[in-house]
Design a protein around this motif. Structure first.
Motif, short mmCIF file in Angstrom:
data_model
loop_
_atom_site.label_atom_id
_atom_site.label_comp_id
_atom_site.label_asym_id
_atom_site.label_seq_id
_atom_site.Cartn_x
_atom_site.Cartn_y
_atom_site.Cartn_z
N ALA A 24 0.69 -1.06 0.02
CA ALA A 24 0.14 -0.08 0.01
C ALA A 24 0.91 1.12 -0.08
O ALA A 24 1.84 1.30 0.78
CB ALA A 24 -0.86 0.09 1.24
N GLY A 25 0.48 2.46 -0.91
CA GLY A 25 1.36 3.35 -1.03
C GLY A 25 2.67 3.29 -2.08
O GLY A 25 3.28 4.20 -2.06
N LEU A 26 2.86 2.09 -2.36
CA LEU A 26 4.03 1.94 -3.02
C LEU A 26 3.76 1.33 -4.51
O LEU A 26 2.78 0.63 -4.53
CB LEU A 26 5.06 1.13 -2.46
CG LEU A 26 5.52 1.48 -0.95
CD1 LEU A 26 6.24 0.21 -0.60
CD2 LEU A 26 6.14 2.58 -0.96
N LYS A 27 4.23 1.67 -5.45
CA LYS A 27 4.25 1.02 -6.88
C LYS A 27 5.52 0.17 -7.07
O LYS A 27 6.50 0.49 -6.95
CB LYS A 27 3.95 2.09 -7.98
CG LYS A 27 3.87 1.49 -9.33
CD LYS A 27 3.83 2.84 -10.38
CE LYS A 27 3.89 1.92 -11.81
NZ LYS A 27 3.41 2.83 -12.82
N ALA A 28 5.23 -1.20 -7.30
CA ALA A 28 6.11 -2.17 -7.44
C ALA A 28 6.55 -2.28 -9.22
O ALA A 28 5.65 -1.96 -9.87
CB ALA A 28 5.62 -3.56 -7.28
N LYS A 29 7.72 -2.05 -9.31
CA LYS A 29 8.39 -2.15 -10.66
C LYS A 29 8.81 -3.17 -11.01
O LYS A 29 8.47 -3.73 -12.21
CB LYS A 29 9.49 -0.97 -10.61
CG LYS A 29 8.81 0.43 -10.68
CD LYS A 29 10.00 1.36 -10.46
CE LYS A 29 10.74 1.46 -12.07
NZ LYS A 29 11.96 2.60 -12.19
N GLN A 30 9.52 -4.06 -10.41
CA GLN A 30 9.97 -5.46 -10.66
C GLN A 30 10.64 -6.00 -9.39
O GLN A 30 11.02 -5.57 -8.65
CB GLN A 30 11.20 -5.30 -11.95
CG GLN A 30 12.53 -4.73 -11.35
CD GLN A 30 13.60 -4.59 -12.41
OE1 GLN A 30 13.66 -5.51 -13.21
NE2 GLN A 30 14.63 -3.62 -12.31
N VAL A 31 10.70 -7.42 -9.74
CA VAL A 31 11.34 -8.32 -8.77
C VAL A 31 12.70 -8.94 -9.02
O VAL A 31 12.44 -9.43 -10.43
CB VAL A 31 10.38 -9.45 -8.41
CG1 VAL A 31 10.95 -10.20 -7.14
CG2 VAL A 31 9.12 -8.70 -7.52
N ARG A 32 13.70 -8.78 -8.65
CA ARG A 32 14.97 -9.27 -9.00
C ARG A 32 15.32 -10.35 -8.08
O ARG A 32 15.80 -10.24 -7.12
CB ARG A 32 16.11 -8.25 -9.04
CG ARG A 32 15.82 -6.96 -10.22
CD ARG A 32 16.69 -5.99 -10.06
NE ARG A 32 16.56 -5.18 -8.97
CZ ARG A 32 17.59 -5.03 -7.92
NH1 ARG A 32 18.29 -5.88 -7.90
NH2 ARG A 32 17.14 -4.27 -6.83
N GLY A 33 15.63 -11.49 -8.72
CA GLY A 33 16.21 -12.71 -8.23
C GLY A 33 17.69 -12.55 -7.74
O GLY A 33 18.60 -11.90 -8.52
N GLU A 34 18.12 -12.89 -6.39
CA GLU A 34 19.52 -12.80 -6.14
C GLU A 34 20.03 -14.31 -5.77
O GLU A 34 20.87 -14.85 -6.38
CB GLU A 34 19.67 -11.59 -5.25
CG GLU A 34 19.37 -10.10 -5.80
CD GLU A 34 19.82 -9.13 -4.90
OE1 GLU A 34 20.82 -9.23 -4.39
OE2 GLU A 34 19.17 -7.84 -4.89
N GLY A 35 19.76 -14.39 -4.24
CA GLY A 35 20.14 -15.73 -3.97
C GLY A 35 19.58 -16.96 -4.32
O GLY A 35 19.62 -17.86 -4.60
N ILE A 36 18.13 -16.61 -4.91
CA ILE A 36 17.62 -17.68 -5.69
C ILE A 36 16.91 -17.08 -6.96
O ILE A 36 17.02 -16.08 -7.29
CB ILE A 36 15.93 -18.05 -4.64
CG1 ILE A 36 15.14 -16.65 -4.53
CG2 ILE A 36 16.29 -18.56 -3.63
CD1 ILE A 36 14.05 -17.08 -3.75
N ASP A 37 16.76 -18.05 -7.92
CA ASP A 37 16.38 -17.67 -9.20
C ASP A 37 14.93 -17.27 -9.38
O ASP A 37 14.08 -18.10 -9.58
CB ASP A 37 16.76 -18.91 -10.08
CG ASP A 37 16.69 -18.60 -11.72
OD1 ASP A 37 16.49 -17.32 -11.98
OD2 ASP A 37 16.39 -19.47 -12.30
N ILE A 38 14.78 -16.03 -9.34
CA ILE A 38 13.32 -15.42 -9.68
C ILE A 38 13.40 -14.67 -10.95
O ILE A 38 14.20 -13.75 -11.02
CB ILE A 38 12.80 -14.68 -8.51
CG1 ILE A 38 12.49 -15.72 -7.31
CG2 ILE A 38 11.50 -13.85 -8.78
CD1 ILE A 38 12.09 -14.96 -6.08
N THR A 39 12.27 -14.93 -11.88
CA THR A 39 12.08 -14.14 -13.12
C THR A 39 10.72 -13.62 -12.92
O THR A 39 9.95 -13.84 -12.01
CB THR A 39 12.33 -15.24 -14.26
OG1 THR A 39 11.25 -15.96 -14.46
CG2 THR A 39 13.97 -15.62 -14.10
#
Length: 421
Positions: A239-254
């Motif tokens: 709430a109150g934030l706009k998500a732009k992208q999710v980036r995998g680091e320790g696990i592989d998330i696309t």
């Protein structure tokens, strides 16, 4: 005694059967259809909670075909746990142990199990799609089917043919297969399911700070108990934030593991092997829509995708919580799911059903008689914490002992109440 039958000189016979899952759960709201070369056919009947269908008065000496269909509510019984199991099957790490599970894993209906099935199931879990584009939500197999191979059950028989009917046919049964559900936890009818208790809690940790309107920033998610996590899914409110992208680091998330909506995002991840990491697992890039603290903006819930994780080779189901600087998010920890006893009970004219939700979420109240038949259903969005609804006896139009059930996210609870005339 309505249609005579073999040895009684009757000119017609009854055709009936049961529809159940591989685990013996009876399938309600399935459409059983019978067809013949007669003007009054085809005929159709919808099953109730007992999963039974029956067609009386079928003229003898004709051929009859019986089929069953059910579609809709595709996400019922489908979770990232199914993806974990299907991927293990594809990789040969743990094969699915029945032909019905293999049929369920074939989400796109191409008669094989591959990565494209995982893609379609994950889109359903994330809320990107509401149904399987290339398959119905249920398939129904002749219960007398003999599979030549557990791992290659295609083609299978979905039509029972009765040639030249000459006597009552009382056991024309089908096995219902919920597409996408390979662990068998589909809710096949309105009867209460046993409550599934969490084996623990997977905790994600983020750093807290204040952000300004228009500020672009990244939030890093880590966990001290991510060891042996084989998969997880959740809804993350922001709430109150706009998500732009999710980036995998320790696990592989696309991008295939995430769906971003207005005010929340959904995630579904699973790995080939158990993962252990005490570093950053993934990060989310946000833009602040107003001045706010991160701890006030972020909350894990089950609004769209039920929040749960699957731990170790036993695949125990865990809850998921969020902490900011070591302080537990109040949405998760300070409120528990609970269905309270109605008051007054017994009642004559009106009673109140109260319940507590761990987060704001959609919830369904079902009123059922002692056989499990649905009498009344109320679905609405409710606030975190205490909620209450009123039920009048004239809405139920019955008396004696009845049951009421609360469903919200992965939580289910059932109690009974008494109506006095």
């Amino acid at each position: 005694e309505i249609c005579g039958g073999e040895g009684e000189g009757g000119s017609a016979a009854i055709i009936q059967g049961l529809i159940s899952t591989e685990n013996g759960e009876m399938v309600s709201a399935a459409q059983a259809m019978i067809n013949a070369s007669l003007p009054e056919y085809p005929l159709m009947i919808m099953t109730e909670d007992n999963g039974a269908f029956a067609f009386p008065d079928n003229p003898l000496a004709y051929d009859y075909d019986i089929t069953v269909a059910k579609d809709g509510d595709d996400v019922n019984g489908v979770s990232t746990l199914d993806l974990v199991l299907i991927q293990k099957h594809i990789l040969g790490l743990r094969l699915l142990d029945s032909p019905y599970k293999v049929i369920a894993a074939d989400a796109n209906g191409d008669q094989k199990i591959s990565g494209s099935d995982l893609v379609q199931i994950r889109k359903l879990i994330l809320g990107v799609t509401a149904s399987f584009p290339d398959n119905t939500s249920w398939r129904f197999v002749d219960a007398d089917e003999t599979f030549s191979s557990i791992y290659n059950p295609w083609p299978f028989t979905e039509l029972i043919n009765l040639g030249s009917l000459n006597h009552n046919m009382m056991n024309e049964d089908f096995v219902g297969v919920k597409i996408g559900d390979v662990n068998g936890n589909v809710k096949a009818n309105s009867r209460p399911l046993p409550e599934v208790r969490s084996a623990g809690t997977l905790t994600f940790e983020v750093a807290d700070r204040a952000v300004k309107a228009g500020e672009e920033f990244s939030v890093a998610f880590s966990s001290e108990n991510f060891e042996d996590v084989q998969g997880y899914q959740m809804t993350l409110a922001h709430a109150g934030l706009k998500a732009k992208q999710v980036r995998g680091e320790g696990i592989d998330i696309t991008s295939a593991n995430v769906a971003i909506f207005d005010g929340y995002l959904t995630m579904s991840w699973n790995g080939d092997q158990p993962t252990s990491s005490d570093e950053v697992l993934f990060s989310i890039d946000f833009v602040a829509g107003k001045d706010i603290r991160i701890s006030d903006a972020l909350a894990i819930n089950s609004r769209q995708t039920v929040a749960e994780a699957y731990i170790s080779e036993s695949l125990s189901t865990y809850d998921i919580a969020l902490t900011t600087d070591g302080i537990a998010n109040t949405t998760i920890t300070n409120t528990v799911f609970a269905l309270h006893q109605n008051q007054p009970n017994p009642f004559v004219e009106e009673t109140a059903i109260s319940f507590t939700l761990p987060e704001a979420n959609e919830a369904t109240i079902k009123i059922m008689d002692v056989t499990g038949k649905l009498i009344m259903k109320i679905t609405d969005l409710y606030e975190q914490g205490y909620n209450e609804i009123s039920i009048r006896s004239d809405e139920i139009q019955t008396s004696g002992v009845i049951y009421y059930q609360l469903e919200s996210g992965k939580h289910v609870a059932t109690k009974k109440m008494i109506i006095i005339e």
